[in-house]
Write a protein that holds these residues in place. Structure first.
Motif, PDB file in Angstrom:
ATOM      1  N   LEU A  87       0.827  -1.330   0.024  1.00 30.96           N
ATOM      2  CA  LEU A  87       0.244  -0.039  -0.052  1.00 30.96           C
ATOM      3  C   LEU A  87       0.715   1.252   0.035  1.00 30.96           C
ATOM      4  CD1 LEU A  87      -3.211   0.690  -0.102  1.00 30.96           C
ATOM      5  CD2 LEU A  87      -3.032   0.773   2.389  1.00 30.96           C
ATOM      6  N   GLY A  88       0.772   2.152  -0.949  1.00 29.68           N
ATOM      7  CA  GLY A  88       1.529   3.612  -0.872  1.00 29.68           C
ATOM      8  C   GLY A  88       2.659   3.305  -1.963  1.00 29.68           C
ATOM      9  N   LYS A  89       2.717   2.074  -2.485  1.00 23.78           N
ATOM     10  CA  LYS A  89       3.847   1.865  -3.464  1.00 23.78           C
ATOM     11  C   LYS A  89       3.704   1.589  -4.708  1.00 23.78           C
ATOM     12  CE  LYS A  89       6.569  -0.180   0.457  1.00 23.78           C
ATOM     13  NZ  LYS A  89       7.205  -1.486   0.930  1.00 23.78           N
ATOM     14  N   HIS A  90       4.466   1.808  -5.543  1.00 26.30           N
ATOM     15  CA  HIS A  90       4.519   1.554  -7.188  1.00 26.30           C
ATOM     16  C   HIS A  90       4.192   0.196  -7.406  1.00 26.30           C
ATOM     17  CE1 HIS A  90       4.782   2.954 -11.306  1.00 26.30           C
ATOM     18  NE2 HIS A  90       5.500   1.810 -11.541  1.00 26.30           N
ATOM     19  N   LEU A  91       3.066   0.011  -8.072  1.00 25.99           N
ATOM     20  CA  LEU A  91       2.713  -1.376  -8.474  1.00 25.99           C
ATOM     21  C   LEU A  91       2.621  -1.305 -10.091  1.00 25.99           C
ATOM     22  CD1 LEU A  91       0.233  -3.029  -6.100  1.00 25.99           C
ATOM     23  CD2 LEU A  91       2.792  -3.483  -6.375  1.00 25.99           C
ATOM     24  N   VAL A  92       2.697  -2.552 -10.748  1.00 22.11           N
ATOM     25  CA  VAL A  92       2.479  -2.692 -12.212  1.00 22.11           C
ATOM     26  C   VAL A  92       1.519  -4.011 -12.235  1.00 22.11           C
ATOM     27  CG1 VAL A  92       3.551  -3.285 -14.358  1.00 22.11           C
ATOM     28  CG2 VAL A  92       4.802  -1.814 -13.013  1.00 22.11           C
ATOM     29  N   ALA A  93       0.459  -3.584 -12.942  1.00 17.00           N
ATOM     30  CA  ALA A  93      -0.857  -4.472 -13.218  1.00 17.00           C
ATOM     31  C   ALA A  93      -0.788  -5.134 -14.589  1.00 17.00           C
ATOM     32  CB  ALA A  93      -2.155  -4.009 -12.677  1.00 17.00           C
ATOM     33  N   GLU A 151       0.682  -8.283 -21.166  1.00 16.42           N
ATOM     34  CA  GLU A 151       1.672  -7.180 -21.050  1.00 16.42           C
ATOM     35  C   GLU A 151       1.024  -6.071 -21.884  1.00 16.42           C
ATOM     36  OE1 GLU A 151       5.098  -5.335 -20.077  1.00 16.42           O
ATOM     37  OE2 GLU A 151       4.447  -7.368 -19.287  1.00 16.42           O
ATOM     38  N   GLU A 152       0.227  -6.263 -22.974  1.00 14.95           N
ATOM     39  CA  GLU A 152      -0.043  -5.048 -23.711  1.00 14.95           C
ATOM     40  C   GLU A 152      -1.259  -4.183 -22.827  1.00 14.95           C
ATOM     41  OE1 GLU A 152      -2.453  -8.636 -25.066  1.00 14.95           O
ATOM     42  OE2 GLU A 152      -0.468  -8.187 -24.485  1.00 14.95           O
ATOM     43  N   ASP A 153      -1.759  -4.546 -21.964  1.00 15.68           N
ATOM     44  CA  ASP A 153      -2.903  -3.930 -21.091  1.00 15.68           C
ATOM     45  C   ASP A 153      -2.302  -3.300 -19.794  1.00 15.68           C
ATOM     46  OD1 ASP A 153      -4.607  -4.403 -23.030  1.00 15.68           O
ATOM     47  OD2 ASP A 153      -5.247  -6.366 -22.041  1.00 15.68           O
ATOM     48  N   LYS A 154      -0.981  -3.501 -19.683  1.00 11.29           N
ATOM     49  CA  LYS A 154      -0.386  -3.209 -18.264  1.00 11.29           C
ATOM     50  C   LYS A 154      -0.728  -1.472 -17.781  1.00 11.29           C
ATOM     51  CE  LYS A 154       4.558  -1.785 -19.132  1.00 11.29           C
ATOM     52  NZ  LYS A 154       5.897  -2.412 -18.980  1.00 11.29           N
ATOM     53  N   VAL A 155      -0.762  -1.543 -16.459  1.00 15.28           N
ATOM     54  CA  VAL A 155      -1.044  -0.127 -16.151  1.00 15.28           C
ATOM     55  C   VAL A 155      -0.256  -0.161 -14.639  1.00 15.28           C
ATOM     56  CG1 VAL A 155      -2.889   1.183 -14.825  1.00 15.28           C
ATOM     57  CG2 VAL A 155      -3.543  -0.509 -16.401  1.00 15.28           C
ATOM     58  N   GLY A 156       0.467   1.057 -14.548  1.00 18.05           N
ATOM     59  CA  GLY A 156       1.334   1.148 -13.458  1.00 18.05           C
ATOM     60  C   GLY A 156       0.974   2.439 -12.576  1.00 18.05           C
ATOM     61  N   GLY A 157       1.319   2.422 -11.320  1.00 18.61           N
ATOM     62  CA  GLY A 157       0.864   3.596 -10.543  1.00 18.61           C
ATOM     63  C   GLY A 157       0.971   3.460  -9.071  1.00 18.61           C
ATOM     64  N   GLN A 158       0.622   4.249  -8.327  1.00 24.17           N
ATOM     65  CA  GLN A 158       0.792   4.349  -6.794  1.00 24.17           C
ATOM     66  C   GLN A 158      -0.197   3.300  -6.394  1.00 24.17           C
ATOM     67  OE1 GLN A 158       0.352   7.887  -4.491  1.00 24.17           O
ATOM     68  NE2 GLN A 158       1.371   6.882  -2.790  1.00 24.17           N
ATOM     69  N   PHE A 159      -0.381   2.327  -5.614  1.00 25.52           N
ATOM     70  CA  PHE A 159      -1.313   1.662  -4.834  1.00 25.52           C
ATOM     71  C   PHE A 159      -2.102   2.399  -3.849  1.00 25.52           C
ATOM     72  CE2 PHE A 159      -1.688  -2.452  -2.203  1.00 25.52           C
ATOM     73  CZ  PHE A 159      -3.281  -2.289  -2.257  1.00 25.52           C
ATOM     74  N   VAL A 160      -3.068   2.846  -4.027  1.00 25.74           N
ATOM     75  CA  VAL A 160      -3.848   3.840  -3.138  1.00 25.74           C
ATOM     76  C   VAL A 160      -5.146   3.281  -2.196  1.00 25.74           C
ATOM     77  CG1 VAL A 160      -2.749   5.905  -4.136  1.00 25.74           C
ATOM     78  CG2 VAL A 160      -4.912   5.089  -5.042  1.00 25.74           C
ATOM     79  N   VAL A 161      -5.631   2.382  -2.996  1.00 28.04           N
ATOM     80  CA  VAL A 161      -6.965   1.818  -2.424  1.00 28.04           C
ATOM     81  C   VAL A 161      -7.063   0.597  -2.369  1.00 28.04           C
ATOM     82  CG1 VAL A 161      -9.522   1.728  -2.604  1.00 28.04           C
ATOM     83  CG2 VAL A 161      -8.464   4.091  -2.876  1.00 28.04           C
ATOM     84  N   LEU A 162      -7.379  -0.266  -1.198  1.00 28.01           N
ATOM     85  CA  LEU A 162      -7.490  -1.410  -1.089  1.00 28.01           C
ATOM     86  C   LEU A 162      -8.912  -1.950  -0.545  1.00 28.01           C
ATOM     87  CD1 LEU A 162      -6.477  -4.427  -1.144  1.00 28.01           C
ATOM     88  CD2 LEU A 162      -5.772  -4.145   1.207  1.00 28.01           C
ATOM     89  N   ASP A 163      -9.641  -2.476  -1.488  1.00 28.59           N
ATOM     90  CA  ASP A 163     -11.276  -2.735  -1.111  1.00 28.59           C
ATOM     91  C   ASP A 163     -11.550  -4.430  -0.986  1.00 28.59           C
ATOM     92  OD1 ASP A 163     -13.912  -3.182  -0.808  1.00 28.59           O
ATOM     93  OD2 ASP A 163     -14.349  -1.610  -2.551  1.00 28.59           O
ATOM     94  N   PRO A 164     -11.381  -4.880   0.356  1.00 23.95           N
ATOM     95  CA  PRO A 164     -11.567  -6.205   0.591  1.00 23.95           C
ATOM     96  C   PRO A 164     -12.746  -6.812   0.138  1.00 23.95           C
ATOM     97  CG  PRO A 164     -10.562  -5.445   2.324  1.00 23.95           C
ATOM     98  CD  PRO A 164     -11.004  -4.080   1.468  1.00 23.95           C
ATOM     99  N   ALA A 165     -14.090  -5.935   0.313  1.00 26.95           N
ATOM    100  CA  ALA A 165     -15.502  -6.299   0.096  1.00 26.95           C
ATOM    101  C   ALA A 165     -15.611  -6.686  -1.233  1.00 26.95           C
ATOM    102  CB  ALA A 165     -16.337  -5.445   0.490  1.00 26.95           C
TER     103      ALA A 165
END
Length: 161
Positions: A23-29, A35-49
């Motif tokens: 949480l708060g770190k840079h992730l690549v999804a 690979e062609e749909d990859k998205v990167g950014g700061q991990f800001v929200v976690l929604d367990p529900a």
């Protein structure tokens, strides 16, 4: 000496706990592992529900919500530049952790700055401030500290937005 890159992959997650350390770190999804749909950014929200997490793009401030179970996530000790997409002249909001004398602050202050220089490893921002003889001050934010400084679009007031 070259930097050693270590990748941590999270695939087919079944619980929120596996994401807590990032949480708060840079992730690549990679949605559906593509690979062609990859998205990167700061991990800001976690929604367990909803079994989703959200990444905030550093350049645009756009939030992308991604499901855990169909997305592969990668955390690297060496990350792609979070400043991709930024250009000289763009205005960005960011948090600063020191006072004008370089002393650490208990709580960071939020500022608007104009991007003066962009590289893969850092950005320089100019902050207008009439209390300075030069009419403002310049701050440098390293890519490794981008999440800490919460570089974001100017309309985003809160770092978690």
């Amino acid at each position: 000496m070259p930097e050693i890159r270590t990748d941590v992959w999270i695939r087919n997650a079944t619980s929120a706990e596996v994401f807590l350390d990032y949480l708060g770190k840079h992730l690549v999804a990679l949605p559906f592992g593509r690979e062609e749909d990859k998205v990167g950014g700061q991990f800001v929200v976690l929604d367990p529900a909803a079994e989703t997490l959200s990444l905030r793009n550093y350049a645009t401030g756009a939030i992308t919500e991604l499901p855990w179970f169909t997305t592969h996530f990668r955390y690297s000790t060496y990350i792609e530049s979070p400043f991709t997409g930024l250009a000289v002249g763009m205005v960005r909001r960011f948090e600063w952790h020191h006072d004008r004398n370089g002393n650490p602050l208990v709580l960071p202050t939020s500022h608007l700055g104009t991007v003066d220089k962009v590289t893969d490893t850092y950005i320089d921002l100019w902050v207008r401030d009439a209390s300075y003889q030069a009419g403002g001050w310049s701050g440098r934010i390293n890519a490794s500290d981008a999440a800490r400084h919460s570089v974001r679009a100017p309309h985003l007031k809160n770092p978690s937005e």
